[in-house]
Scaffold this motif. Structure first.
Motif, PDB file in Angstrom:
ATOM      1  N   CYS A  92     -43.606 -42.711   9.774  1.00 20.11           N
ATOM      2  CA  CYS A  92     -44.992 -43.159   9.764  1.00 20.11           C
ATOM      3  C   CYS A  92     -45.389 -43.864  11.050  1.00 20.11           C
ATOM      4  O   CYS A  92     -46.516 -43.712  11.517  1.00 20.11           O
ATOM      5  N   SER A 109     -44.243 -40.841  14.271  1.00 16.77           N
ATOM      6  CA  SER A 109     -44.946 -39.566  14.251  1.00 16.77           C
ATOM      7  C   SER A 109     -46.414 -39.721  13.870  1.00 16.77           C
ATOM      8  O   SER A 109     -47.280 -39.052  14.423  1.00 16.77           O
ATOM      9  N   LEU A 110     -46.696 -40.603  12.911  1.00 20.02           N
ATOM     10  CA  LEU A 110     -48.091 -40.764  12.489  1.00 20.02           C
ATOM     11  C   LEU A 110     -48.786 -41.893  13.242  1.00 20.02           C
ATOM     12  O   LEU A 110     -49.973 -42.118  13.064  1.00 20.02           O
ATOM     13  N   CYS A 111     -48.018 -42.634  14.062  1.00 16.80           N
ATOM     14  CA  CYS A 111     -48.573 -43.753  14.816  1.00 16.80           C
ATOM     15  C   CYS A 111     -49.257 -44.786  13.929  1.00 16.80           C
ATOM     16  O   CYS A 111     -50.284 -45.368  14.308  1.00 16.80           O
ATOM     17  N   ALA A 112     -48.729 -45.015  12.735  1.00 20.59           N
ATOM     18  CA  ALA A 112     -49.270 -46.081  11.890  1.00 20.59           C
ATOM     19  C   ALA A 112     -48.949 -47.413  12.537  1.00 20.59           C
ATOM     20  O   ALA A 112     -47.995 -47.522  13.308  1.00 20.59           O
ATOM     21  N   GLU A 113     -49.761 -48.408  12.237  1.00 20.97           N
ATOM     22  CA  GLU A 113     -49.524 -49.724  12.811  1.00 20.97           C
ATOM     23  C   GLU A 113     -48.182 -50.259  12.309  1.00 20.97           C
ATOM     24  O   GLU A 113     -47.915 -50.257  11.115  1.00 20.97           O
ATOM     25  N   ILE A 128     -46.729 -53.282  12.218  1.00 24.23           N
ATOM     26  CA  ILE A 128     -46.694 -54.484  11.376  1.00 24.23           C
ATOM     27  C   ILE A 128     -47.101 -54.112   9.946  1.00 24.23           C
ATOM     28  O   ILE A 128     -46.445 -54.480   8.977  1.00 24.23           O
ATOM     29  N   VAL A 129     -48.180 -53.352   9.848  1.00 22.42           N
ATOM     30  CA  VAL A 129     -48.683 -52.966   8.537  1.00 22.42           C
ATOM     31  C   VAL A 129     -47.628 -52.160   7.794  1.00 22.42           C
ATOM     32  O   VAL A 129     -47.340 -52.400   6.618  1.00 22.42           O
ATOM     33  N   TYR A 130     -47.004 -51.235   8.503  1.00 20.45           N
ATOM     34  CA  TYR A 130     -46.032 -50.404   7.804  1.00 20.45           C
ATOM     35  C   TYR A 130     -44.770 -51.164   7.448  1.00 20.45           C
ATOM     36  O   TYR A 130     -44.178 -50.942   6.387  1.00 20.45           O
ATOM     37  N   MET A 165     -48.302 -42.326  21.942  1.00 18.28           N
ATOM     38  CA  MET A 165     -48.844 -40.987  21.744  1.00 18.28           C
ATOM     39  C   MET A 165     -48.617 -40.200  23.024  1.00 18.28           C
ATOM     40  O   MET A 165     -49.059 -40.584  24.099  1.00 18.28           O
ATOM     41  N   GLU A 180     -49.690 -37.317  24.129  1.00 13.96           N
ATOM     42  CA  GLU A 180     -50.794 -36.652  24.834  1.00 13.96           C
ATOM     43  C   GLU A 180     -51.769 -37.635  25.456  1.00 13.96           C
ATOM     44  O   GLU A 180     -52.560 -37.282  26.307  1.00 13.96           O
TER      45      GLU A 180
END
Lengths: 357, 306
Positions: B79, B82-86, B88-90, B302, B304
């Motif tokens: 997460c 690959s998904l670049c979730a935050e 701290i939140v994750y 990211m 790109e």
């Protein structure tokens, strides 16, 4: 565009909830239970009778407070994981005033609530002060303070404020307790206070200039600093208010539901609050809805366990899955590739919902 | 108070924190702040306990703890990387998710009201010759193998990050991933590897609690050690030597509070139990500096993006 964004912020949590329930159903089936029956019992337990409905509201009340507590601080870009500690400190102050000052009645109740707010605010101020003066990580500080608060409460109900042989404090006098809205149902005015706080937070954050500045600090601290906003002041303010909300919650919980401090009081409320605020995307009104949903799961869980033998901890898993899936979902829809893809096909939003999981 | 006993217990208490702090060090050196350590630990504690209970072998328990830790941390890895979730939140999501899963599995397997299940504790193994050093030998070289493992990891980590090319490449990912990428370092893969190391070490730290320290599992067995480890990394300025010192300090607080509890039974024990947490706060307030960690810490990467 804005419409689509709002739609997404509703669809993602909804999809997470559905998916979490599907996984929960698989677990229940694997344990030899019937998922359909379990869900039926769950909802019957939460809404089946007026009494059950009232119990759900009672369970939702503290969750709304801790959810709003997490929500408010994170709007300003700081993570308050200390909701539980602030909640407990609020309860402690309330308990102390209500049981040892020898006062009773509605006036005493208001005083108790005020003391709860102040105690929560002070406990919340500590991580804020340490953050702005020493640059400490507010998460670690607030977590450590949770443990200190829990132990402090333990100290009180086992020795200083202990009442009788059982390790617990004396109960709040009847006249000081929060009164029931309808005499036959358990739900008290506490839920009204909770909703009022949610409304105030919503109004403050989205309809006042101070609220706007606070959110600006949360979105981009550097830009806010160059715009002349006093970033440190806002951080401290958000911590104090966030702590005060949790403290008020503790006060309401003690005066309206628990009446006394006892082992296991408020365990997990802080993290639940953070989870709810995240699922609700830091929106106060949505936080209330999510808190209610969590409460439904909890009240229903007991009926479900009694009726089908499926253990209540399945519900904990479902709750935990909702947060894990929702946060992943929000991240997913923000990815550049997905965004482009979403922009490419305007109207077909329902299709995306299925795709993103 | 017996000083030798106190030091012995300090070393014992510092070990789980040290393992987990090293886990965080590996994670943050690759630019990933993982505050889900508490969650990974509790899952590791459960996995370790279950396997140790079933097979009777604490070593298999530790291994299971490591595997469990990796498993949980892979969710975080996918997460956030690959998904670049935050992050701290994750991390927070993991903190809520993993203990719930652990407690669920425990309840399903052992039932709610059954008598307290107990597993076998790992025996200490004395190192020949070294254990005969007067005073220190008994304290430092007559411990469980996990203690030796933790201290060897400190040495290994120090050498790895400062003296090897691989280690420097690893650090580059945490400092400036874009530059690292241009040098041909596979940033994404490196981050995943970091998460695996982090999960394994944190899982071992959790399993240590249920296979070397106490012989039961209960919810909340971790008791915030993940967050104490997190502060040990900050306090130790992101170097393995510093982390070791910080962990010994926190371990000492823990050992001291246990001693004090036994000695003063008249004083409420909660007062002593606060010591490790208060001490962490004081240590951080006195020595914690915010801008010392890896530069790209906490930032999603990211490929790109320019």
């Amino acid at each position: 565009m804005k419409l689509k964004k709002t739609l997404m912020s509703v669809l993602v949590p909804l999809a997470s909830v559905i998916l979490a329930f599907v996984i929960g159903a698989i677990i229940i089936a694997a344990l030899g239970g019937s998922p359909v029956q379990a869900v039926a019992y769950l909802f019957q337990g939460a809404f089946g009778t007026p009494n059950n409905f009232a119990s759900t509201l009672v369970k939702a009340t503290p969750l709304i407070f801790t959810g709003l507590c997490a929500c408010f601080a994170y709007r300003c870009g700081v993570f308050n994981l200390g909701g539980e500690g602030q909640f407990i400190m609020g309860s402690i102050a309330t308990c102390w005033v209500a049981t040892t000052w020898g006062i009773e009645g509605p006036g005493a109740m208001v005083l108790c609530l005020l003391c709860g707010i102040i105690a929560g605010g002070i406990w919340g101020a500590i991580p804020g002060i340490l953050k702005i003066t020493r640059g400490l990580n507010e998460m670690i500080v607030s977590i450590m303070l949770n443990y200190v608060a829990t132990l402090f409460m333990g100290l009180l109900y086992t020795s200083v404020l202990r009442d009788g042989n059982v390790p617990q404090t004396a109960a709040v006098p009847d006249a000081t307790q929060l009164q029931r809205i309808v005499p036959s149902l358990r739900v008290t005015w506490g839920i009204v206070i909770a909703l009022a706080v949610a409304a105030v937070v919503q109004y403050f954050l989205f309809s006042t200039s101070k609220g706007f500045q606070l959110r600006a600090v949360g979105l981009n601290m550097t830009a806010s600093r160059f715009n002349g906003f006093s970033v440190k002041k806002y951080i401290l303010f958000s911590f104090v208010v966030s702590g005060a909300i949790a403290g008020l919650g503790g006060s309401v919980e003690l005066l309206g539901t628990q009446y006394r401090l006892i082992s296991g009081y408020a365990v997990g409320y802080g993290f639940d609050g953070v989870a709810m605020a995240l699922i609700a995307q830091l929106n106060p009104v949505a936080t209330v809805i999510v808190a209610y949903f969590f409460a439904v799961l909890r009240t229903g869980a007991n009926t479900m366990q009694a009726g089908t033998g499926v253990p209540t901890s399945v519900i904990d898993i479902i709750q935990a899955l909702v947060i894990v899936l929702a946060v992943a979902g929000f991240a997913l829809v923000k990815l550049p590739q997905i965004r482009q893809w979403l922009a490419g096909r305007g109207g077909k939003k329902t299709a995306e919902k299925k795709e993103e999981k | 108070m017996d000083i030798g006993e106190l030091i012995l217990s300090t070393v014992r208490m510092a070990t789980p924190i040290l393992l987990v702090a090293l886990a965080e060090l590996y994670s943050e050196r690759a630019g990933l702040v993982n505050i889900g350590l508490d969650g990974i630990m509790s899952f590791g504690a459960l996995a370790g306990f279950m396997v140790c209970f079933i097979t009777g072998s604490p070593f298999l328990g530790i291994l299971a703890g490591a595997m469990g830790g990796i498993l949980i941390n892979m969710i975080y890895a996918y997460c956030t990387i690959s998904l670049c979730a935050e992050q701290i939140v994750y991390g927070m999501a993991i903190n809520i998710f993993a203990p719930a899963v652990a407690s669920f599995i425990y309840r399903i397997y052992f039932g709610v009201s059954s008598t307290l299940a107990q597993d076998t504790l790992m025996k200490s193994i004395a190192i020949p010759y070294l254990k005969d050093i007067p005073f220190l030998g008994k304290l430092l070289f007559d411990q469980t193998p996990m203690v030796y493992f933790a201290y060897l990891m400190v040495v290994f980590t120090a050498i790895f990050f400062n003296k090897t090319k691989k280690g420097l490449n690893y650090k580059a990912v945490g400092e400036y991933p874009k530059a690292a990428e241009t040098l041909g370092i596979n940033v994404i893969r490196q981050k995943y590897v970091a998460c695996m190391i982090c999960g394994a070490l944190a899982g071992i730290g959790g399993a240590y609690l249920t296979t070397c320290y106490v012989n039961t599992y209960s919810d909340g067995v971790v008791a915030g050690r993940g967050f104490i480890a997190l502060s040990a990394v900050i306090f130790g300025r992101w170097s393995s030597g510093g982390v070791l010192l910080a962990c010994l300090l926190f371990g000492f607080c823990d050992a001291l509070q246990l001693r004090l509890q036994i000695m003063n039974t008249s004083t409420p024990y909660q007062l002593f139990q606060m010591i490790p947490y208060v001490c962490t706060l004081v240590a951080l307030a006195a020595f914690g500096i915010k801008k010392a960690g890896p530069k790209a810490n906490g930032k999603p990467y990211m490929r790109e993006e320019r």
